[in-house]
Design a protein around this motif. Structure first.
Motif, PDB file in Angstrom:
ATOM      1  N   VAL A   1       0.880  -1.305  -0.123  1.00 21.90           N
ATOM      2  CA  VAL A   1       0.004   0.050  -0.048  1.00 21.90           C
ATOM      3  C   VAL A   1       0.873   1.344   0.090  1.00 21.90           C
ATOM      4  O   VAL A   1       0.695   2.115  -0.562  1.00 21.90           O
ATOM      5  CB  VAL A   1      -0.782  -0.173   1.106  1.00 21.90           C
ATOM      6  CG1 VAL A   1      -1.722   1.360   1.408  1.00 21.90           C
ATOM      7  CG2 VAL A   1      -1.857  -1.077   1.173  1.00 21.90           C
ATOM      8  N   ALA A   2       1.927   1.158   0.818  1.00 17.79           N
ATOM      9  CA  ALA A   2       2.721   2.382   0.796  1.00 17.79           C
ATOM     10  C   ALA A   2       3.686   2.763  -0.594  1.00 17.79           C
ATOM     11  O   ALA A   2       3.777   3.729  -0.963  1.00 17.79           O
ATOM     12  CB  ALA A   2       3.992   2.018   1.835  1.00 17.79           C
ATOM     13  N   LEU A   3       3.744   1.819  -1.250  1.00 20.14           N
ATOM     14  CA  LEU A   3       4.398   1.613  -2.736  1.00 20.14           C
ATOM     15  C   LEU A   3       3.253   2.171  -3.536  1.00 20.14           C
ATOM     16  O   LEU A   3       3.765   3.089  -4.582  1.00 20.14           O
ATOM     17  CB  LEU A   3       4.845   0.314  -3.112  1.00 20.14           C
ATOM     18  CG  LEU A   3       5.684   0.126  -4.234  1.00 20.14           C
ATOM     19  CD1 LEU A   3       6.959   1.084  -4.118  1.00 20.14           C
ATOM     20  CD2 LEU A   3       5.996  -1.174  -4.638  1.00 20.14           C
ATOM     21  N   LEU A   4       2.055   1.818  -3.590  1.00 16.57           N
ATOM     22  CA  LEU A   4       1.037   2.241  -4.348  1.00 16.57           C
ATOM     23  C   LEU A   4       0.719   3.941  -4.111  1.00 16.57           C
ATOM     24  O   LEU A   4       0.658   4.593  -5.019  1.00 16.57           O
ATOM     25  CB  LEU A   4      -0.265   1.659  -4.206  1.00 16.57           C
ATOM     26  CG  LEU A   4      -0.274  -0.007  -4.544  1.00 16.57           C
ATOM     27  CD1 LEU A   4      -1.742  -0.480  -4.226  1.00 16.57           C
ATOM     28  CD2 LEU A   4       0.024   0.209  -6.048  1.00 16.57           C
ATOM     29  N   LYS A   5       0.784   4.196  -2.769  1.00 15.43           N
ATOM     30  CA  LYS A   5       0.722   5.714  -2.523  1.00 15.43           C
ATOM     31  C   LYS A   5       1.560   6.557  -2.847  1.00 15.43           C
ATOM     32  O   LYS A   5       1.577   7.448  -3.418  1.00 15.43           O
ATOM     33  CB  LYS A   5       0.563   5.753  -1.114  1.00 15.43           C
ATOM     34  CG  LYS A   5      -0.708   5.432  -0.204  1.00 15.43           C
ATOM     35  CD  LYS A   5      -0.476   5.584   1.477  1.00 15.43           C
ATOM     36  CE  LYS A   5      -1.816   5.229   2.111  1.00 15.43           C
ATOM     37  NZ  LYS A   5      -1.546   5.371   3.603  1.00 15.43           N
ATOM     38  N   ALA A   6       2.853   6.014  -2.756  1.00 15.54           N
ATOM     39  CA  ALA A   6       4.227   6.707  -3.352  1.00 15.54           C
ATOM     40  C   ALA A   6       3.977   6.884  -5.016  1.00 15.54           C
ATOM     41  O   ALA A   6       4.537   7.766  -5.316  1.00 15.54           O
ATOM     42  CB  ALA A   6       5.574   5.745  -3.124  1.00 15.54           C
ATOM     43  N   CYS A   7       3.557   5.772  -5.767  1.00 16.02           N
ATOM     44  CA  CYS A   7       3.272   6.238  -7.158  1.00 16.02           C
ATOM     45  C   CYS A   7       2.149   7.274  -7.506  1.00 16.02           C
ATOM     46  O   CYS A   7       2.401   7.761  -8.340  1.00 16.02           O
ATOM     47  CB  CYS A   7       2.932   4.622  -7.747  1.00 16.02           C
ATOM     48  SG  CYS A   7       4.312   3.579  -7.723  1.00 16.02           S
ATOM     49  N   LYS A   8       1.027   7.338  -6.878  1.00 16.35           N
ATOM     50  CA  LYS A   8       0.200   8.027  -6.990  1.00 16.35           C
ATOM     51  C   LYS A   8       0.730   9.606  -6.732  1.00 16.35           C
ATOM     52  O   LYS A   8       0.095  10.603  -7.420  1.00 16.35           O
ATOM     53  CB  LYS A   8      -1.188   7.835  -6.087  1.00 16.35           C
ATOM     54  CG  LYS A   8      -1.610   6.491  -6.233  1.00 16.35           C
ATOM     55  CD  LYS A   8      -1.992   6.066  -7.665  1.00 16.35           C
ATOM     56  CE  LYS A   8      -2.889   6.966  -8.318  1.00 16.35           C
ATOM     57  NZ  LYS A   8      -3.004   6.637  -9.924  1.00 16.35           N
ATOM     58  N   GLU A   9       1.580   9.572  -5.723  1.00 17.43           N
ATOM     59  CA  GLU A   9       2.111  10.982  -5.411  1.00 17.43           C
ATOM     60  C   GLU A   9       3.089  11.429  -6.705  1.00 17.43           C
ATOM     61  O   GLU A   9       3.015  12.591  -6.791  1.00 17.43           O
ATOM     62  CB  GLU A   9       3.200  10.932  -4.351  1.00 17.43           C
ATOM     63  CG  GLU A   9       2.458  10.823  -2.899  1.00 17.43           C
ATOM     64  CD  GLU A   9       3.317  10.779  -1.811  1.00 17.43           C
ATOM     65  OE1 GLU A   9       4.618  10.618  -1.625  1.00 17.43           O
ATOM     66  OE2 GLU A   9       2.912  10.299  -0.473  1.00 17.43           O
ATOM     67  N   TYR A  10       3.602  10.460  -7.488  1.00 20.93           N
ATOM     68  CA  TYR A  10       4.220  11.029  -8.777  1.00 20.93           C
ATOM     69  C   TYR A  10       3.224  10.994  -9.969  1.00 20.93           C
ATOM     70  O   TYR A  10       3.433  11.165 -10.962  1.00 20.93           O
ATOM     71  CB  TYR A  10       5.201   9.901  -9.148  1.00 20.93           C
ATOM     72  CG  TYR A  10       6.449  10.521  -8.255  1.00 20.93           C
ATOM     73  CD1 TYR A  10       7.463  11.168  -8.709  1.00 20.93           C
ATOM     74  CD2 TYR A  10       6.480   9.593  -7.010  1.00 20.93           C
ATOM     75  CE1 TYR A  10       8.537  11.157  -7.873  1.00 20.93           C
ATOM     76  CE2 TYR A  10       7.740   9.771  -6.213  1.00 20.93           C
ATOM     77  CZ  TYR A  10       8.536  10.839  -6.885  1.00 20.93           C
ATOM     78  OH  TYR A  10       9.815  10.801  -6.049  1.00 20.93           O
ATOM     79  N   GLY A  11       1.778  10.609  -9.856  1.00 21.35           N
ATOM     80  CA  GLY A  11       0.790  10.604 -10.843  1.00 21.35           C
ATOM     81  C   GLY A  11       1.108   9.329 -11.594  1.00 21.35           C
ATOM     82  O   GLY A  11       0.722   9.270 -12.986  1.00 21.35           O
ATOM     83  N   ILE A  12       1.466   8.285 -11.012  1.00 19.50           N
ATOM     84  CA  ILE A  12       2.068   7.038 -12.083  1.00 19.50           C
ATOM     85  C   ILE A  12       0.694   5.910 -11.808  1.00 19.50           C
ATOM     86  O   ILE A  12       0.136   5.781 -10.716  1.00 19.50           O
ATOM     87  CB  ILE A  12       3.274   6.513 -11.331  1.00 19.50           C
ATOM     88  CG1 ILE A  12       4.351   7.381 -11.578  1.00 19.50           C
ATOM     89  CG2 ILE A  12       3.450   5.055 -11.815  1.00 19.50           C
ATOM     90  CD1 ILE A  12       5.742   6.792 -10.865  1.00 19.50           C
ATOM     91  N   ASN A  13       0.178   5.661 -12.782  1.00 19.52           N
ATOM     92  CA  ASN A  13      -0.795   4.599 -12.697  1.00 19.52           C
ATOM     93  C   ASN A  13      -0.387   3.282 -12.262  1.00 19.52           C
ATOM     94  O   ASN A  13       0.776   2.823 -12.283  1.00 19.52           O
ATOM     95  CB  ASN A  13      -1.053   4.229 -14.336  1.00 19.52           C
ATOM     96  CG  ASN A  13      -2.168   3.298 -14.511  1.00 19.52           C
ATOM     97  OD1 ASN A  13      -1.860   1.822 -14.490  1.00 19.52           O
ATOM     98  ND2 ASN A  13      -3.508   3.723 -14.825  1.00 19.52           N
ATOM     99  N   THR A  14      -1.290   2.793 -11.604  1.00 17.84           N
ATOM    100  CA  THR A  14      -1.116   1.745 -10.591  1.00 17.84           C
ATOM    101  C   THR A  14      -1.842   0.374 -10.985  1.00 17.84           C
ATOM    102  O   THR A  14      -3.363   0.767 -11.241  1.00 17.84           O
ATOM    103  CB  THR A  14      -1.451   1.938  -9.010  1.00 17.84           C
ATOM    104  OG1 THR A  14      -2.603   2.164  -8.816  1.00 17.84           O
ATOM    105  CG2 THR A  14      -0.155   3.044  -8.579  1.00 17.84           C
ATOM    106  N   ALA A  15      -1.512  -0.873 -10.902  1.00 18.59           N
ATOM    107  CA  ALA A  15      -2.231  -1.774 -11.208  1.00 18.59           C
ATOM    108  C   ALA A  15      -1.842  -3.073 -10.138  1.00 18.59           C
ATOM    109  O   ALA A  15      -0.524  -2.949  -9.571  1.00 18.59           O
ATOM    110  CB  ALA A  15      -2.091  -2.399 -12.512  1.00 18.59           C
TER     111      ALA A  15
END
Length: 262
Positions: free
Chosen positions: A100-114
């Motif tokens: 979850v922390a990794l997904l959150k970090a991606c969203k801070e950069y505007g990176i799509n997550t799957a």
């Protein structure tokens, strides 16, 4: 600085989500599928596997910061292609704090997550992921719980319940897109009747419009030898392209969009 245990990071993938992606493979899984192509992912423990005649340590502990240092290098490719990060494994639900922390970090950069996932977990765990997850690539392997348990080590009731909850709540509350994926395995679920049953269930899930058929292959067979394990599917041959096309038509008859491969 939250730590997790991974065994690989694969860059420039064009599978497992839209666009060009970086796939982070996490250690640990709740299931023991006979056909698993990543048997080194099943145990959370760090292992040694023989690869090309040499011992190789499988698994390492990393921080979110360390993983993100690799992920962000390819932001230009994600933005041009609509790609991003995909969590795989193993089962990413086994390490919720790190994942979850990794997904959150991606969203801070505007990176799509799957995330590729069996959804075999308490829904309270899954719900932690959904606010940060754009695409949930969820396996549904069989509608018969007994056969599911025989081939994976677990019954399917929790998985099917979670599919309904993710479909009903995930899209509405968090905007998570749920795509169903079916590994098509001879002797397990490769009849037209079995695939149709999965497709009909999937078509009945709120917001689900797409299903992917993933053909059985033997690409992970050598890993079993490297782990001194027996590969229980050695006698099984992959299905023909023509037969996979027939299964594709079966799924499309339910109204779902369908493709062969993920």
């Amino acid at each position: 600085m939250i730590k997790g245990r991974i065994f690989d990071i694969q860059k420039f993938s064009v599978h497992d989500g839209p666009g060009i992606r970086t796939i982070v493979f996490l250690k640990g899984c709740y299931l023991r599928c006979r056909w698993c192509c990543n048997p080194e992912s099943q145990e959370y423990d760090i292992q040694t596997m023989e690869v090309n005649g040499k011992p190789k340590v499988i698994g390492r502990d990393v921080t979110v910061e360390e993983v993100m240092a690799e992920v962000v290098k390819d932001i230009p490719y994600y933005r041009r292609s609509g790609g991003g990060l995909t969590l795989s494994g193993g089962e990413a639900l086994c390490q919720p704090d790190f994942a979850v922390a990794l997904l959150k970090a991606c969203k801070e950069y505007g990176i799509n997550t799957a995330m590729e996932s069996t959804a075999f977990s308490d829904y309270s765990v899954i719900e932690r992921y959904l606010p940060w997850l754009d695409v949930y690539l969820m396996d549904i392997k069989h509608m018969d719980s007994g056969k599911h348990e025989e081939y994976t080590g677990r019954p399917n009731s929790l998985i099917l319940e979670n599919a309904e909850k993710i479909a009903a709540r995930g899209t509405k509350e968090y905007g998570t897109r749920l795509i169903i994926r079916v590994p098509v395995i001879p002797e397990f679920n490769a009849t037209k009747e079995e695939i149709k049953a999965i497709a009909e269930f999937s078509a009945g899930l709120k917001g689900v419009e797409e299903l992917h058929l993933l053909p059985y292959h033997r690409l992970g067979q050598d890993k079993y030898t490297g782990l001194s394990r027996e590969y229980g599917m050695a006698h099984v041959s992959p299905l023909s392209n023509d037969y996979m096309e027939e299964l594709l038509r079966v799924v499309k008859e339910t109204g779902l969009r369908c493709q062969i491969g993920g």
